[in-house]
Scaffold this motif. Sequence first.
Motif, PDB file in Angstrom:
ATOM      1  N   ASP A  16       0.831  -1.195   0.000  1.00  0.00           N
ATOM      2  CA  ASP A  16       0.000   0.000   0.000  1.00  0.00           C
ATOM      3  C   ASP A  16       0.873   1.255   0.000  1.00  0.00           C
ATOM      4  O   ASP A  16       2.087   1.182  -0.172  1.00  0.00           O
ATOM      5  CB  ASP A  16      -0.979  -0.005   1.180  1.00  0.00           C
ATOM      6  N   CYS A  43      -8.779  10.564  -1.279  1.00  0.00           N
ATOM      7  CA  CYS A  43      -9.672   9.677  -0.545  1.00  0.00           C
ATOM      8  C   CYS A  43      -8.924   9.135   0.670  1.00  0.00           C
ATOM      9  O   CYS A  43      -7.738   9.362   0.831  1.00  0.00           O
ATOM     10  CB  CYS A  43     -10.148   8.530  -1.436  1.00  0.00           C
ATOM     11  N   CYS A  45      -8.344   5.988   1.285  1.00  0.00           N
ATOM     12  CA  CYS A  45      -7.856   4.629   1.080  1.00  0.00           C
ATOM     13  C   CYS A  45      -6.328   4.568   1.143  1.00  0.00           C
ATOM     14  O   CYS A  45      -5.654   5.585   1.057  1.00  0.00           O
ATOM     15  CB  CYS A  45      -8.358   4.068  -0.240  1.00  0.00           C
TER      16      CYS A  45
END
Length: 133
Positions: A16, A43, A45
């Motif tokens: 990530d 966002c 995420c």
Amino acid sequence: MTQLTRLRSLIAAGGDDSVYSPEDRQIIEEIHLEEFGKKVRDCGCNDRYRDAVIELYSKLKRLQTMAKDQKYLLRPGVIIWIGTEAYSRHNLTDKVAKAYLKANPDARKKFERLPEDYIAPAAAKLVNENPEE
């Protein structure tokens, strides 16, 4: 290091967004803004930078060039039509731009950047007719 090599190394980091340093994130944001004319999606995420890198890599593989390497660059927001195909600064190639300007020499004002050695077809004709001047 070339842009393609840099993007490959960022993709290879995998995982990530935590694998990207603040410097990497800044570079990704700058290149994304330059290439797509928009910021990396905002966002909550954990994959937004990784997704942006994949987008950039895909575009580079498809077009074989980045915007800063292009000799012909349309102004932001300008769209030109060639037949049924629409082109913006994000998908216009140098080859297509050169052909477009050859057919439409008055369209120079639509471009933000032209090659230094670019001569409009009408001017080239005048130079060829009067080589001494």
